[in-house]
Design a protein around this motif. Structure first.
Motif, PDB file in Angstrom:
ATOM      1  N   PRO A 218     -11.923  -8.354  -6.076  1.00  0.00           N
ATOM      2  CA  PRO A 218     -12.107  -8.886  -7.055  1.00  0.00           C
ATOM      3  C   PRO A 218     -11.541 -10.343  -6.509  1.00  0.00           C
ATOM      4  N   LYS A 219     -10.398 -10.818  -6.034  1.00  0.00           N
ATOM      5  CA  LYS A 219     -10.412 -12.651  -6.460  1.00  0.00           C
ATOM      6  C   LYS A 219     -11.034 -12.623  -5.329  1.00  0.00           C
ATOM      7  N   GLU A 220     -11.467 -12.068  -4.222  1.00  0.00           N
ATOM      8  CA  GLU A 220     -12.525 -12.986  -3.403  1.00  0.00           C
ATOM      9  C   GLU A 220     -13.405 -12.649  -2.972  1.00  0.00           C
ATOM     10  N   HIS A 221     -14.282 -12.121  -4.267  1.00  0.00           N
ATOM     11  CA  HIS A 221     -15.357 -11.524  -4.668  1.00  0.00           C
ATOM     12  C   HIS A 221     -16.071 -10.447  -2.776  1.00  0.00           C
ATOM     13  N   LEU A 222     -15.101  -9.773  -2.026  1.00  0.00           N
ATOM     14  CA  LEU A 222     -15.602  -9.400  -1.080  1.00  0.00           C
ATOM     15  C   LEU A 222     -15.511  -7.777  -0.943  1.00  0.00           C
ATOM     16  N   LEU A 223     -16.284  -7.340  -0.739  1.00  0.00           N
ATOM     17  CA  LEU A 223     -16.517  -5.154  -0.547  1.00  0.00           C
ATOM     18  C   LEU A 223     -16.781  -5.229   1.062  1.00  0.00           C
ATOM     19  N   PHE A 224     -15.765  -4.495   1.629  1.00  0.00           N
ATOM     20  CA  PHE A 224     -15.965  -3.826   2.998  1.00  0.00           C
ATOM     21  C   PHE A 224     -16.138  -1.957   2.438  1.00  0.00           C
TER      22      PHE A 224
ATOM     23  N   LYS B  88     -22.092 -26.426 -10.610  1.00  0.00           N
ATOM     24  CA  LYS B  88     -22.125 -26.276 -11.647  1.00  0.00           C
ATOM     25  C   LYS B  88     -23.887 -27.112 -11.545  1.00  0.00           C
ATOM     26  N   ARG B  89     -23.879 -27.472 -10.207  1.00  0.00           N
ATOM     27  CA  ARG B  89     -25.297 -28.518 -10.595  1.00  0.00           C
ATOM     28  C   ARG B  89     -26.713 -27.129 -10.797  1.00  0.00           C
TER      29      ARG B  89
ATOM     30  N   ASP C 142     -15.811 -18.542  -9.785  1.00  0.00           N
ATOM     31  CA  ASP C 142     -14.394 -18.888 -10.005  1.00  0.00           C
ATOM     32  C   ASP C 142     -13.823 -19.071  -8.268  1.00  0.00           C
ATOM     33  N   SER C 143     -15.581 -19.795  -8.052  1.00  0.00           N
ATOM     34  CA  SER C 143     -14.559 -19.790  -6.280  1.00  0.00           C
ATOM     35  C   SER C 143     -13.723 -20.599  -5.965  1.00  0.00           C
ATOM     36  N   PHE C 144     -12.348 -20.550  -5.185  1.00  0.00           N
ATOM     37  CA  PHE C 144     -11.623 -21.647  -4.936  1.00  0.00           C
ATOM     38  C   PHE C 144     -11.872 -23.074  -3.944  1.00  0.00           C
ATOM     39  N   ASP C 145     -13.242 -23.021  -3.749  1.00  0.00           N
ATOM     40  CA  ASP C 145     -14.110 -24.100  -2.874  1.00  0.00           C
ATOM     41  C   ASP C 145     -14.641 -24.878  -3.806  1.00  0.00           C
ATOM     42  N   LYS C 146     -14.564 -26.161  -3.799  1.00  0.00           N
ATOM     43  CA  LYS C 146     -15.005 -27.266  -4.424  1.00  0.00           C
ATOM     44  C   LYS C 146     -16.260 -27.873  -4.117  1.00  0.00           C
ATOM     45  N   THR C 147     -16.861 -27.081  -3.090  1.00  0.00           N
ATOM     46  CA  THR C 147     -18.108 -27.586  -2.274  1.00  0.00           C
ATOM     47  C   THR C 147     -18.886 -26.180  -3.165  1.00  0.00           C
TER      48      THR C 147
END
Length: 214
Positions: free
Chosen positions: A34-40, A119-120, A108-113
């Protein structure tokens, strides 16, 4: 099974299957971070397969039930593409066209880009962001740092399409939707169970994916 003949009507009349039961059921294990929003998910089990397109469609439908959409809004689902295939496509000798489609990244992505893109899109009420690049005639599109970053975002939150020519000037096209990330892992069932193998594999894949999309 004994005679090889089709079942006759008399035998079929004795069969009563409730409407809520369907044939050819199959179970596929999944692991969600859940933290990374990745499902395998497990794509093969006991002779049955669960293909990438069906998996993506199933998860998308599951997460876009009316009650969920009403509370949280539309949920976008992207099947992570093959890193190697995408990198090779970006090295295409002649890139005549590059198209990027970006759906809303996770807030909630940790990636600033990704946060900046999100946001845009929020500020402009945009659900899907698309960019199209066309090369000057006789030239090839140069993948600079900014374009590479946007391509990675599109690969993990949308899709990337590239059209051009190979080293022999033959037309070639690439789309991340046609090259999903898959992994095969063989193991000895006498020594390991399938779920433990899946846990180990997805833990490594999770870290690789995060590192790749940084």
């Amino acid at each position: 099974m004994k005679t090889g003949d089709f079942a006759d009507d008399a035998l079929m009349e004795d069969i009563n299957i409730p409407d809520n039961l369907k044939p050819n059921g199959a179970r596929f294990t999944y692991i969600f971070y859940p933290k990374e929003h990745l499902l395998f998910y497990e794509a093969y089990y006991e002779g049955k397969s669960f293909g990438p397109l069906n998996a993506e469609r199933f998860v998308r439908n599951m997460l876009n039930q009316p009650s969920i959409v009403k509370k949280y809004g539309k949920v976008d689902v992207t099947h992570i593409p093959s890193k190697d295939e995408l990198n090779e496509a970006l090295k295409m000798p002649t890139k005549e066209k590059v198209e990027l489609v970006i759906t809303r990244p996770n807030p909630d992505s940790f990636d600033k880009t990704r946060q900046k893109v999100m946001k845009r899109m929020n500020a402009t009420n945009v659900e899907t962001y698309e960019q199209s690049f066309k090369a000057i005639q006789g030239s090839s599109i140069i993948i600079d740092g900014d374009l590479m970053t946007m391509a990675k975002i599109a690969a993990s939150n949308g899709k990337v399409f590239i059209k051009g020519k190979d080293s022999n000037s033959n037309p070639i096209e690439f789309s991340t939707t046609n090259h999903p990330l898959t992994r095969k892992q063989y193991f000895n069932p006498k020594l390991q169970d399938a779920f433990s193998v899946l846990c180990d594999l997805t833990s490594k894949l999770k870290d690789d994916i995060i590192e790749w999309f940084k």
